[in-house]
Design an enzyme around this catalytic site. Structure first.
Site, PDB file in Angstrom:
ATOM      1  CG  HIS A  36     -34.695  42.041   1.498  1.00 40.97           C
ATOM      2  ND1 HIS A  36     -33.325  41.937   1.384  1.00 40.97           N
ATOM      3  CD2 HIS A  36     -35.095  42.860   0.496  1.00 40.97           C
ATOM      4  CE1 HIS A  36     -32.919  42.670   0.358  1.00 40.97           C
ATOM      5  NE2 HIS A  36     -33.970  43.238  -0.195  1.00 40.97           N
ATOM      6  CG  HIS A 119     -37.196  40.506  -6.924  1.00 41.44           C
ATOM      7  ND1 HIS A 119     -37.758  41.728  -7.230  1.00 41.44           N
ATOM      8  CD2 HIS A 119     -35.956  40.772  -6.468  1.00 41.44           C
ATOM      9  CE1 HIS A 119     -36.881  42.682  -6.975  1.00 41.44           C
ATOM     10  NE2 HIS A 119     -35.771  42.132  -6.500  1.00 41.44           N
TER      11      HIS A 119
HETATM   12  O1  3AM Z   1     -34.481  43.679  -2.982  1.00 46.88           O
HETATM   13  P1  3AM Z   1     -33.432  43.760  -4.003  1.00 46.88           P
HETATM   14  O2  3AM Z   1     -32.147  43.092  -3.575  1.00 46.88           O
HETATM   15  O3  3AM Z   1     -33.866  43.348  -5.357  1.00 46.88           O
HETATM   16  O4  3AM Z   1     -31.291  46.591  -5.573  1.00 46.88           O
HETATM   17  C1  3AM Z   1     -31.616  47.089  -4.301  1.00 46.88           C
HETATM   18  C2  3AM Z   1     -32.226  46.032  -3.407  1.00 46.88           C
HETATM   19  O5  3AM Z   1     -33.123  45.297  -4.194  1.00 46.88           O
HETATM   20  C3  3AM Z   1     -32.738  48.060  -4.434  1.00 46.88           C
HETATM   21  O6  3AM Z   1     -33.287  48.130  -3.147  1.00 46.88           O
HETATM   22  C4  3AM Z   1     -33.045  46.904  -2.467  1.00 46.88           C
HETATM   23  C5  3AM Z   1     -32.360  47.168  -1.169  1.00 46.88           C
HETATM   24  O7  3AM Z   1     -31.132  47.813  -1.380  1.00 46.88           O
HETATM   25  N1  3AM Z   1     -32.291  49.349  -4.910  1.00 46.88           N
HETATM   26  C6  3AM Z   1     -31.096  49.937  -4.716  1.00 46.88           C
HETATM   27  N2  3AM Z   1     -31.058  51.139  -5.322  1.00 46.88           N
HETATM   28  C7  3AM Z   1     -32.257  51.316  -5.919  1.00 46.88           C
HETATM   29  C8  3AM Z   1     -32.832  52.339  -6.708  1.00 46.88           C
HETATM   30  N3  3AM Z   1     -32.172  53.465  -6.997  1.00 46.88           N
HETATM   31  C9  3AM Z   1     -33.042  50.171  -5.661  1.00 46.88           C
HETATM   32  N4  3AM Z   1     -34.298  50.051  -6.114  1.00 46.88           N
HETATM   33  C10 3AM Z   1     -34.782  51.054  -6.844  1.00 46.88           C
HETATM   34  N5  3AM Z   1     -34.095  52.174  -7.128  1.00 46.88           N
END
Ligand code: 3AM
Length: 176
Positions: A36, A119
């Site tokens: 995603h 990304h």
């Molecule tokens: O889409 P990606 O995989 O880059 O890293 C987590 C994931 O990112 C991010 O939210 C997405 C779904 O879990 N994520 C997790 N904790 C977070 C935080 N505290 C976060 N993004 C920002 N702040």
């Protein structure tokens, strides 16, 4: 529950991303069904807040758009923490992200502090050798998906399990 808002990747794009997933020891590759593009991480909320978030997202009116994934990159500098596929610049995507951000701020969520960096995460890394990461990036720098239509966005619930995160789509919101 732990929530985030994202664009789900179409099946053909998932297939093209699958081919990137090798060659880096210490990589925990994202499962195909998790692929995603995060628009907004929300975090832990209770049921009442989740309903408000759902209503706020349902009230968003934005046009559908076309995206192309392009290139690869990593987060974490010399201590790489994630590998990702990039997204070709899209004003429509930025406008959608801003609408979501302001809709969520209007119902009282604190502003996102991080700059939006579109990304699709391919892998989380722990102790991956920097040389292998660089090899991966130079080997896949020319990666490009076919352009694909985005006709909705999705509210996901993220459940942390011992084997990594499980992302379950809760609700999708159509783009016009
Ligand atoms: O889409 P990606 O995989 O880059 O890293 C987590 C994931 O990112 C991010 O939210 C997405 C779904 O879990 N994520 C997790 N904790 C977070 C935080 N505290 C976060 N993004 C920002 N702040």
């Amino acid at each position: 529950m732990r929530l985030f808002v994202a664009i789900a990747m179409p099946d053909a794009v998932r297939t093209s991303l699958e081919m990137l997933k090798s060659g880096v020891p210490g990589a925990r590759w994202s499962p195909r069904e998790n692929m995603h593009l995060t628009l907004r991480f929300i975090g832990e909320v209770d049921g009442r807040d989740a309903r408000e978030i759902d209503e706020a997202l349902a009230g968003i009116s934005a046009p559908s758009l076309t995206l192309t994934l392009k290139g690869t990159g990593h987060f974490g500098g010399n201590n790489p923490s994630a590998l990702w596929a990039g997204v070709e610049a899209s004003d429509a995507l930025l406008r959608l992200q801003r609408k979501i951000e302001s809709a969520l701020q209007r119902i009282g969520l604190p502003a996102e502090q991080r700059k939006f960096k579109p990304h699709v995460t391919l892998a989380y890394l722990r102790g991956a050798p920097l040389g292998k990461v660089m090899e991966f990036l130079s080997g896949h720098g020319l990666y490009q998906s076919a352009p694909f239509p985005v006709n909705d966005f999705t509210l996901y619930e993220s459940t942390l399990t011992p084997n990594g995160s499980l992302y379950v789509p809760m609700q999708s919101y159509p783009l016009a």
